[in-house]
Design a protein around this motif. Sequence first.
Motif, PDB file in Angstrom:
ATOM      1  N   TYR A  10      -7.012  -2.060  -1.334  1.00  0.00           N
ATOM      2  CA  TYR A  10      -6.319  -3.160  -1.154  1.00  0.00           C
ATOM      3  C   TYR A  10      -5.006  -2.902  -0.781  1.00  0.00           C
ATOM      4  O   TYR A  10      -4.238  -3.989  -0.221  1.00  0.00           O
ATOM      5  N   SER A  11      -4.159  -1.945  -1.219  1.00  0.00           N
ATOM      6  CA  SER A  11      -2.893  -1.674  -0.937  1.00  0.00           C
ATOM      7  C   SER A  11      -2.258  -0.433  -0.956  1.00  0.00           C
ATOM      8  O   SER A  11      -3.163   0.408  -1.719  1.00  0.00           O
TER       9      SER A  11
ATOM     10  N   ILE B  81      -4.708 -11.660  -3.616  1.00  0.00           N
ATOM     11  CA  ILE B  81      -5.909 -11.325  -2.824  1.00  0.00           C
ATOM     12  C   ILE B  81      -6.640 -12.572  -2.351  1.00  0.00           C
ATOM     13  O   ILE B  81      -6.878 -13.484  -3.256  1.00  0.00           O
TER      14      ILE B  81
ATOM     15  N   SER C 181     -11.413 -10.786   3.566  1.00  0.00           N
ATOM     16  CA  SER C 181     -10.579 -10.640   2.420  1.00  0.00           C
ATOM     17  C   SER C 181      -9.287  -9.326   2.394  1.00  0.00           C
ATOM     18  O   SER C 181      -8.452  -9.588   2.034  1.00  0.00           O
ATOM     19  N   ARG C 182      -9.737  -8.322   3.143  1.00  0.00           N
ATOM     20  CA  ARG C 182      -8.770  -7.363   3.327  1.00  0.00           C
ATOM     21  C   ARG C 182      -7.520  -7.751   4.148  1.00  0.00           C
ATOM     22  O   ARG C 182      -6.597  -7.408   3.970  1.00  0.00           O
TER      23      ARG C 182
ATOM     24  N   PHE D 145     -15.067  -6.797  -2.412  1.00  0.00           N
ATOM     25  CA  PHE D 145     -13.622  -6.625  -2.437  1.00  0.00           C
ATOM     26  C   PHE D 145     -13.379  -5.359  -1.547  1.00  0.00           C
ATOM     27  O   PHE D 145     -12.352  -5.480  -0.768  1.00  0.00           O
TER      28      PHE D 145
ATOM     29  N   CYS E 131       0.061  -8.586  -6.263  1.00  0.00           N
ATOM     30  CA  CYS E 131      -1.102  -8.447  -5.529  1.00  0.00           C
ATOM     31  C   CYS E 131      -1.645  -9.810  -5.064  1.00  0.00           C
ATOM     32  O   CYS E 131      -1.976 -10.357  -5.955  1.00  0.00           O
TER      33      CYS E 131
ATOM     34  N   TYR F  50      -5.448 -10.059   2.199  1.00  0.00           N
ATOM     35  CA  TYR F  50      -4.933  -9.354   1.064  1.00  0.00           C
ATOM     36  C   TYR F  50      -3.282  -9.210   1.662  1.00  0.00           C
ATOM     37  O   TYR F  50      -3.138  -8.755   2.853  1.00  0.00           O
TER      38      TYR F  50
END
Lengths: 124, 163
Positions: free
Chosen positions: B34-35, B162, B142-143, B136, B160, B146
């Motif tokens: 996610y990052s 999300i 979701s991405r 996820f 973070c 994010y």
Amino acid sequence: MKVSYDETKLKGYIQDIRDSFDDLRNLRAQTSEMNKPWASLATKTDLKKRGTREYDQLFAIRQASTSFHEALGLAWSETATHGGAREVRHTVRLFLDTQVEDDVYMNVVISCFGHGPDDSFPEE
Amino acid sequence: MEPVSLAFGVLPVIGGAIKGWQIVHKKLKVFRHYSRELQRVQKQIDRQSHFFRNEIHLLLKPAVQDVSIIESMLRDPEHALWKSDEFEAAMRASLGKNYDACLDVIQEVGSTTERFQELFECFESLTAQKRPVGQFQTSASSRIAYLIRTSRVAKPYVVCVIG
């Protein structure tokens, strides 16, 4: 949804871990060094050089010791035969501590037992 | 041999530290996608974990000698040898008077891995949502939603978000 963690703490923990690894590495290296036999601490070249040097010194020491022994023996026998005294028996111990530089230097300790006429010396 | 070590075994400390690293790794593995920030953190942590395994490998080598056994011990924190008296005796013989000092340091490492786990407990709230991990990792929406921000005003917290 939000999640957060403290980056300062993260950096601090990573530093803690690095410090622990340094300690572990040092301990392991020290253990390894401590378990090494003495001879293996020197390189083969060092051993070869040291071996040659020690052999040369040993030769010089043996030569000097033999000459010293002969000189003492000669002096003793001349005193005993030409001095007109009766032949005497004795037990002599020589202790030599040598140092080799250009010449062989000796610290000598002489202990002498049973110095006296032949018939006064106890039979072994 | 000390009575305490006879009763409870001292070497499980190493197995415990290995387990700690595995837990931290798993925790970060789920969310690293996610990052870049989390990827960087995971790389840092994994690197330290790798150093730890190498150090333990080298530490065990004189006592165990069989590399395949060492590898299986490093993979398995519950490996029977961690609790074996014979293995402990071999380690004591190998490390001599440095044995206790080494275990102290390893215990410190174990404590630090626990602190890592506490630090990343924030991710537990995400898993507590009972959303499958795959969601996820694969959900494009979701991405896209994010976002990661780093606030460095008072305390540098990594946040973070999300969506």
